[in-house]
Design an enzyme around this catalytic site. Structure first.
Site, PDB file in Angstrom:
ATOM      1  N   ARG A 173      19.196 -27.668 -17.132  1.00 43.95           N
ATOM      2  CA  ARG A 173      19.651 -26.388 -17.702  1.00 43.95           C
ATOM      3  C   ARG A 173      18.831 -25.969 -18.926  1.00 43.95           C
ATOM      4  O   ARG A 173      19.354 -25.343 -19.851  1.00 43.95           O
ATOM      5  CB  ARG A 173      21.130 -26.463 -18.114  1.00 43.95           C
ATOM      6  N   SER A 193      29.409 -21.811 -15.637  1.00 46.95           N
ATOM      7  CA  SER A 193      29.663 -22.918 -16.577  1.00 46.95           C
ATOM      8  C   SER A 193      29.380 -22.468 -17.998  1.00 46.95           C
ATOM      9  O   SER A 193      28.285 -21.979 -18.288  1.00 46.95           O
ATOM     10  CB  SER A 193      28.745 -24.094 -16.262  1.00 46.95           C
ATOM     11  N   GLU A 239      26.184 -23.323 -22.826  1.00 44.38           N
ATOM     12  CA  GLU A 239      25.073 -23.121 -21.889  1.00 44.38           C
ATOM     13  C   GLU A 239      24.484 -21.707 -21.937  1.00 44.38           C
ATOM     14  O   GLU A 239      23.256 -21.553 -21.992  1.00 44.38           O
ATOM     15  CB  GLU A 239      25.551 -23.494 -20.481  1.00 44.38           C
TER      16      GLU A 239
END
Ligand code: EPU
Length: 346
Positions: A172, A243, A338
């Site tokens: 990520r 997320s 994130e």
């Protein structure tokens, strides 16, 4: 009030960004324009330089928390199209313009027999955003296919091509979230796909949902769509950014200690000395799953997904802080947000 620049670029003032972000947060962009052609991007950058405006690019707006109004020029990158180049054996390189919708392109590739992206079906957002956080799901990450990324450097307007190595991909993350944050506008992404089916069914929940142990790419695509639809809210119905936290990576020794106290905590090997923990499990076990704080909350089916019922960026970030603190106090694990945060946190 609008200001027209030579040729078709229109720069508007005081535009509400609510339709341009999947959390559906209302926030005003000082200046705003939609970029449909590369020429317009150069013109927009010239306008920003001339007027000393900060440049903020938007893709599909699906991995973004807007914390406040945004000063300067917000660009919505809407470049469209794809080109195909056969390469050796059964492979082909496909160059996707940044404004193409990710899931539409995954479906298009499958229909044309260009395989590899099936596990990444239904990820919201546009092609140009995919390299920024190295999107991944069900055992597959974008970087496995990425050949190059075409960018325009914000400071100079230069067109550059970055290789997969240049992008410094990790879980990520990429150079676009680190050293080159805010330096480039991504205009196209080239992926190398296969004309021969290459399936990956290692991810436990994916494997469990398949009836055959030799599934076709289409069966994988369908299974991934089914799992995602059952667990993840559609941003068009309940605004969210997928997320909200990364799965934390900790030293393996720490993971082993946590496993003693919490035997059901899902732990995945990450490197020789580190392990990845399921953030959703940590959040659920702090009692947040399905919780509501005024106009924002945590989704009842996936504790990693924060949802916006009718709140603003500050309310979402306040809930994120509450979750981070509780997880830290309970498990001594630090969660990292994130999505990108734009604007100023108050
Ligand atoms: N779990 C819980 N509570 C929950 C949800 C999950 O305890 O509310 C547990 C599950 O039982 C499972 C583990 O957590 O053992 C992992 O759950 P899941 O397979 O749903 O995956 P995740 O780690 O929560 C990651 C990605 C998702 C991606 C899935 C599938 C990150 C930050 N998220 O979620 O990506 O779809 O794996 O590969 O890595 C996204 O980035 O927006 C996203 C949705």
């Amino acid at each position: 009030m609008t200001e027209a620049l030579p040729a078709e670029l229109t720069i508007e003032q005081s535009i509400d960004l609510k339709p341009y972000n999947s959390l559906s947060i209302s926030a005003v962009a000082e200046y705003f324009c939609v970029v449909d052609h590369i020429d317009q991007l150069h013109r927009a950058l010239n306008f920003a330089h001339k007027n000393k405006l900060k440049v903020t690019p938007l893709g599909g707006g699906s991995n973004l928390v807007i914390a406040s109004d945004i000063s300067g020029l917000v660009l919505q990158i809407n470049l469209k199209g794809l080109t195909i180049k056969p390469v050796e054996r059964d492979m082909l390189d496909i160059c996707f313009s940044a404004g193409e919708n990710w899931h539409a392109m995954v479906s298009h590739c499958l229909e044309n027999g260009w395989y590899g992206l099936e596990n990444l079906a239904l990820i919201p957002g546009n092609m140009g955003a995919a390299p920024i956080q190295n999107i991944g799901a069900y055992g597959v990450e974008l970087c496995e296919f990425l050949q190059s990324v075409e960018v325009v450097e914000v400071a100079t307007g230069k067109v550059l091509t970055l290789s997969c190595e240049d992008c410094e991909f990790g879980y990520r993350t990429s150079i676009f979230k680190q050293a080159a944050k805010d330096s480039y506008i991504i205009t196209a992404v080239t992926l190398r796909l296969s004309k021969m089916p290459r399936v990956n069914i290692e991810y436990p929940s994916l494997k469990a949902s398949l009836t055959s142990d030799q599934p076709t790419p289409k069966e994988i695509y369908q299974a991934v769509c089914k799992i995602r639809r059952s667990k993840l809210p559609d941003p068009a119905e309940i605004p969210n950014v997928g997320s909200f936290f990364k799965n934390p990576i900790v030293q393996s020794e720490m993971a082993a200690n946590l496993a003693v106290d919490y035997p059901e905590l899902p732990i995945y090997p990450y490197s020789v000395s580190s392990s990845k923990l399921a953030a959703a499990w940590l959040i659920e076990h702090c009692g947040f799953k399905g919780c509501r704080r005024g106009d924002v909350g945590v989704h009842p089916h996936q504790a990693l997904v924060l949802v916006n019922y009718q709140g603003n960026g500050s309310a979402i970030l306040a809930l994120a802080d509450e979750i981070k603190l509780q997880v830290l106090q309970t498990f001594s694990v630090e969660l990292e947000i994130e999505p990108r945060i734009y604007g100023t946190i108050t």
